[in-house]
Design a protein around this motif. Sequence first.
Motif, PDB file in Angstrom:
ATOM      1  N   ALA A  69      79.073  32.550  33.175  1.00  0.00           N
ATOM      2  CA  ALA A  69      78.922  33.181  31.811  1.00  0.00           C
ATOM      3  C   ALA A  69      79.279  31.864  30.741  1.00  0.00           C
ATOM      4  O   ALA A  69      79.985  31.058  30.988  1.00  0.00           O
ATOM      5  CB  ALA A  69      80.111  34.193  31.670  1.00  0.00           C
ATOM      6  N   THR A  70      78.575  32.273  29.372  1.00  0.00           N
ATOM      7  CA  THR A  70      78.824  31.098  28.418  1.00  0.00           C
ATOM      8  C   THR A  70      79.373  31.973  27.388  1.00  0.00           C
ATOM      9  O   THR A  70      78.896  32.986  27.231  1.00  0.00           O
ATOM     10  CB  THR A  70      77.647  30.485  28.198  1.00  0.00           C
ATOM     11  N   CYS A  71      80.272  31.049  26.346  1.00  0.00           N
ATOM     12  CA  CYS A  71      80.604  31.808  25.175  1.00  0.00           C
ATOM     13  C   CYS A  71      80.242  30.969  24.152  1.00  0.00           C
ATOM     14  O   CYS A  71      80.585  29.625  24.264  1.00  0.00           O
ATOM     15  CB  CYS A  71      82.284  32.097  25.348  1.00  0.00           C
ATOM     16  N   MET A 117      83.784  25.994  40.029  1.00  0.00           N
ATOM     17  CA  MET A 117      83.457  26.463  38.502  1.00  0.00           C
ATOM     18  C   MET A 117      84.585  25.924  38.023  1.00  0.00           C
ATOM     19  O   MET A 117      85.741  25.869  38.603  1.00  0.00           O
ATOM     20  CB  MET A 117      83.324  28.009  38.548  1.00  0.00           C
ATOM     21  N   HIS A 118      84.694  25.635  36.765  1.00  0.00           N
ATOM     22  CA  HIS A 118      85.815  25.265  35.901  1.00  0.00           C
ATOM     23  C   HIS A 118      85.508  25.983  34.463  1.00  0.00           C
ATOM     24  O   HIS A 118      84.398  26.254  33.831  1.00  0.00           O
ATOM     25  CB  HIS A 118      85.821  23.577  35.744  1.00  0.00           C
ATOM     26  N   ALA A 119      86.623  26.251  33.791  1.00  0.00           N
ATOM     27  CA  ALA A 119      86.556  26.957  32.468  1.00  0.00           C
ATOM     28  C   ALA A 119      86.300  25.702  31.297  1.00  0.00           C
ATOM     29  O   ALA A 119      86.999  24.478  31.608  1.00  0.00           O
ATOM     30  CB  ALA A 119      87.581  27.645  32.364  1.00  0.00           C
ATOM     31  N   ASP A 124      89.906  31.487  22.912  1.00  0.00           N
ATOM     32  CA  ASP A 124      89.510  32.753  22.399  1.00  0.00           C
ATOM     33  C   ASP A 124      87.800  32.959  22.697  1.00  0.00           C
ATOM     34  O   ASP A 124      87.333  34.041  22.549  1.00  0.00           O
ATOM     35  CB  ASP A 124      89.716  33.164  21.047  1.00  0.00           C
ATOM     36  N   CYS A 125      87.406  31.850  23.378  1.00  0.00           N
ATOM     37  CA  CYS A 125      85.811  31.702  23.988  1.00  0.00           C
ATOM     38  C   CYS A 125      85.534  30.753  24.916  1.00  0.00           C
ATOM     39  O   CYS A 125      85.225  29.802  24.834  1.00  0.00           O
ATOM     40  CB  CYS A 125      85.250  31.374  22.525  1.00  0.00           C
ATOM     41  N   ARG A 126      86.028  31.341  26.178  1.00  0.00           N
ATOM     42  CA  ARG A 126      86.023  30.526  27.092  1.00  0.00           C
ATOM     43  C   ARG A 126      84.574  30.724  28.190  1.00  0.00           C
ATOM     44  O   ARG A 126      84.026  31.879  28.099  1.00  0.00           O
ATOM     45  CB  ARG A 126      87.076  30.990  28.281  1.00  0.00           C
ATOM     46  N   SER A 127      84.061  29.772  28.470  1.00  0.00           N
ATOM     47  CA  SER A 127      82.843  29.566  29.397  1.00  0.00           C
ATOM     48  C   SER A 127      83.278  29.191  30.926  1.00  0.00           C
ATOM     49  O   SER A 127      84.064  28.512  31.082  1.00  0.00           O
ATOM     50  CB  SER A 127      81.878  28.604  28.750  1.00  0.00           C
ATOM     51  N   GLU A 128      82.451  29.780  31.553  1.00  0.00           N
ATOM     52  CA  GLU A 128      82.419  29.334  33.020  1.00  0.00           C
ATOM     53  C   GLU A 128      81.339  28.055  33.200  1.00  0.00           C
ATOM     54  O   GLU A 128      80.461  28.053  32.668  1.00  0.00           O
ATOM     55  CB  GLU A 128      82.026  30.081  34.038  1.00  0.00           C
ATOM     56  N   VAL A 129      81.764  26.944  33.884  1.00  0.00           N
ATOM     57  CA  VAL A 129      80.664  25.933  34.155  1.00  0.00           C
ATOM     58  C   VAL A 129      80.802  25.553  35.467  1.00  0.00           C
ATOM     59  O   VAL A 129      81.838  25.099  36.182  1.00  0.00           O
ATOM     60  CB  VAL A 129      81.230  24.717  33.251  1.00  0.00           C
TER      61      VAL A 129
END
Length: 170
Positions: A69-71, A117-119, A124-129
């Motif tokens: 997921a991306t934010c 995976m890392h965050a 308030d707007c976290r993405s998984e990478v």
Amino acid sequence: MKRKLAIALAVIGLASVTAQSRAATMPQELDIAWLKDGQQIQVASHLLFSEAFGASPFALFSGTSTPYATCAGDGPTRTVRSESLFVGRALLIKPITIDSSKAQLTVSARDTTLEGMHAAGTADCRSEVPDVHGLSENDIHVDVPVGQTVDVPLRDSRYRLTLTLRVISP
């Protein structure tokens, strides 16, 4: 899911072929040998051109689709999107032009693994990478003369990909 991804990528590859044949009336076959650390990881022969079907790409996909997921955005306007990344082994060879003496091709090669995976982003707007490692080459242009073996230039010296174009006599 893996099968759907492979079919979708193959259809995209087939739809994007824009090969033009000039004086290529004899069927031509492409021999493919892909090695990693001196060990064979893929070998194939592919009918690259025939009068009945014209030019035909070669597609190999073996792997999985990894969701993440991306934010994006800040303040009250944030967009969270579900994404997907192919991880595994893939080889796509697309003809650009084919004539009686050579084939001009584009080659994309991938042999990747998911390490985890890392965050990333703000609180308030976290993405998984996804942490993906390995070979990932796209759209390498290669000219393959009939009867010759050509090494595809790959940046990772652990890999060797050779292509040989042959005319098939009736």
